[in-house]
Design a protein around this motif. Structure first.
Motif, PDB file in Angstrom:
ATOM      1  N   PRO A 123       0.807  -1.227   0.000  1.00 42.01           N
ATOM      2  CA  PRO A 123       0.000   0.000   0.000  1.00 42.01           C
ATOM      3  C   PRO A 123       0.839   1.276   0.000  1.00 42.01           C
ATOM      4  CG  PRO A 123      -0.875  -1.568   1.580  1.00 42.01           C
ATOM      5  CD  PRO A 123       0.452  -2.097   1.136  1.00 42.01           C
ATOM      6  N   LEU A 124       2.002   1.233   0.638  1.00 42.55           N
ATOM      7  CA  LEU A 124       2.879   2.409   0.652  1.00 42.55           C
ATOM      8  C   LEU A 124       3.411   2.709  -0.748  1.00 42.55           C
ATOM      9  CD1 LEU A 124       4.948   1.770   3.914  1.00 42.55           C
ATOM     10  CD2 LEU A 124       2.804   3.017   3.635  1.00 42.55           C
ATOM     11  N   LEU A 125       3.690   1.666  -1.494  1.00 41.77           N
ATOM     12  CA  LEU A 125       4.176   1.853  -2.861  1.00 41.77           C
ATOM     13  C   LEU A 125       3.068   2.394  -3.756  1.00 41.77           C
ATOM     14  CD1 LEU A 125       6.333  -1.379  -3.353  1.00 41.77           C
ATOM     15  CD2 LEU A 125       6.956   0.811  -2.315  1.00 41.77           C
ATOM     16  N   GLN A 126       1.841   1.967  -3.501  1.00 40.02           N
ATOM     17  CA  GLN A 126       0.720   2.456  -4.290  1.00 40.02           C
ATOM     18  C   GLN A 126       0.446   3.940  -4.046  1.00 40.02           C
ATOM     19  OE1 GLN A 126      -2.068  -0.715  -2.909  1.00 40.02           O
ATOM     20  NE2 GLN A 126      -2.481  -0.980  -5.099  1.00 40.02           N
ATOM     21  N   GLN A 127       0.849   4.438  -2.872  1.00 38.27           N
ATOM     22  CA  GLN A 127       0.582   5.826  -2.513  1.00 38.27           C
ATOM     23  C   GLN A 127       1.674   6.793  -2.959  1.00 38.27           C
ATOM     24  OE1 GLN A 127      -0.014   5.707   1.737  1.00 38.27           O
ATOM     25  NE2 GLN A 127      -1.615   4.146   1.573  1.00 38.27           N
ATOM     26  N   LEU A 128       2.710   6.293  -3.582  1.00 37.89           N
ATOM     27  CA  LEU A 128       3.789   7.177  -4.015  1.00 37.89           C
ATOM     28  C   LEU A 128       3.264   8.196  -5.036  1.00 37.89           C
ATOM     29  CD1 LEU A 128       6.733   4.639  -4.421  1.00 37.89           C
ATOM     30  CD2 LEU A 128       6.511   6.433  -2.696  1.00 37.89           C
ATOM     31  N   PRO A 129       3.714   9.441  -4.945  1.00 36.03           N
ATOM     32  CA  PRO A 129       3.186  10.480  -5.843  1.00 36.03           C
ATOM     33  C   PRO A 129       3.596  10.289  -7.297  1.00 36.03           C
ATOM     34  CG  PRO A 129       5.004  11.325  -4.516  1.00 36.03           C
ATOM     35  CD  PRO A 129       4.672   9.969  -3.974  1.00 36.03           C
ATOM     36  N   ILE A 130       4.719   9.636  -7.528  1.00 38.67           N
ATOM     37  CA  ILE A 130       5.202   9.400  -8.893  1.00 38.67           C
ATOM     38  C   ILE A 130       5.136   7.905  -9.180  1.00 38.67           C
ATOM     39  CG2 ILE A 130       7.159   9.611 -10.468  1.00 38.67           C
ATOM     40  CD1 ILE A 130       8.119  11.970  -8.829  1.00 38.67           C
ATOM     41  N   PRO A 131       4.489   7.484 -10.254  1.00 39.69           N
ATOM     42  CA  PRO A 131       4.368   6.049 -10.566  1.00 39.69           C
ATOM     43  C   PRO A 131       5.735   5.380 -10.726  1.00 39.69           C
ATOM     44  CG  PRO A 131       2.893   7.363 -11.939  1.00 39.69           C
ATOM     45  CD  PRO A 131       3.804   8.325 -11.249  1.00 39.69           C
ATOM     46  N   LEU A 132       5.815   4.172 -10.273  1.00 39.30           N
ATOM     47  CA  LEU A 132       7.047   3.403 -10.422  1.00 39.30           C
ATOM     48  C   LEU A 132       7.117   2.798 -11.830  1.00 39.30           C
ATOM     49  CD1 LEU A 132       6.952   1.497  -7.002  1.00 39.30           C
ATOM     50  CD2 LEU A 132       8.431   3.423  -7.604  1.00 39.30           C
TER      51      LEU A 132
END
Length: 268
Positions: A123-132
């Motif tokens: 979930p923390l990765l999904q909330q990042l402001p810039i897409p991975l």
């Protein structure tokens, strides 16, 4: 018999058991350190074999061993690029990252009250402001692919890299003799088990000594709920037939879990 509940076997890699061992000894436990695994950093033939963090948006370290192994591969003088995020599953790994690369940005990890696993990090990765776009996962020779699959399903390019190797640890003749003696006395042991690979190693050795029935009769402190099924499968029994307790992997939490196993009034 109360004394039977005061035997503890700690199976984390060498050097990882010291603080728990000292705390348990102070509480009256008879403690034996018996690492299930030896952790060795994976050598590389040349620097070009080590992935360059500059080529990734995020680097995920699955453990402290992954951090130390990757640091050795990159070289002690490597300066972490400030724009490359780092993710991990727990505070111990995050602390290892901060020691290895002080220039690294704030490390993404689950909150203390959450599980230390990929499911909590996701979930923390999904909330990042810039897409991975591209992620490096640093681990041992194998491991769970849950996070890699989740990222791939989201359109992220995923690279996995081996920074360390798990080997089954050898057992001394003294350790084998001690286990045989305890089994002959039907002494109950509380085993600290902290990884699926460690469980596999311990059970394989115990089975080779023909002590599996004695092992099953003990108690088990596990550092993740998922290990309950791993242990039950390894000893070929239903989880409900085993006496297991689950606690967070921090030393203080492990000691607290052992405290709860002792008979009432045994802890000063």
């Amino acid at each position: 018999m109360a004394a039977a509940l005061q035997i503890a076997v700690l199976t984390r890699p060498a050097g990882r058991n010291v603080d728990v061992m000292h705390a348990l000894v102070r509480r009256g436990w008879l403690v034996r350190e018996c690492p299930a695994l030896e952790i060795q950093s994976s050598a590389v033939i040349s620097k070009c074999e080590t992935p360059d963090p500059n080529n990734f948006d995020l680097v995920v370290f699955v453990s402290r061993a992954a951090v130390s192994g990757f640091q050795q591969q990159l070289g002690s003088d490597y300066v972490w690029p400030s724009f490359v995020r780092i993710g991990c599953m727990g505070p111990a790994t995050a602390a290892a990252v901060e020691r290895a690369w002080p220039a690294a940005r704030a490390v993404l990890r689950p909150e203390a009250e959450q599980a230390r696993d990929s499911e909590a990090l996701w979930p923390l990765l999904q909330q990042l402001p810039i897409p991975l776009r591209k992620v490096l996962i640093v681990r041992g020779q194998d491991g769970r692919d849950w996070l890699a699959q989740k990222l791939a399903n989201a359109g992220v390019e995923v690279v996995t890299h081996q920074a360390y190797e798990r080997l089954y640890a050898g057992w001394s003749d003294d350790t084998v003799a001690q286990f045989r003696e305890w089994a002959g006395l039907q002494a109950e042991v509380v085993w600290l088990l902290t990884s699926a690979h460690g469980i596999s190693a311990i059970v394989q050795r115990i089975a080779a000594l023909e002590l599996l029935d004695w092992f099953r009769s003990g108690q088990f402190v596990l550092t993740h709920e998922r290990l309950a099924q791993a242990l039950a499968s390894a000893v070929d029994t239903d989880p409900s037939a085993l006496r297991m307790r689950v606690c967070p992997p921090e030393d203080s939490e492990i000691v607290l879990c052992f405290d709860q196993i002792l008979p009432a009034g045994s802890v000063p």
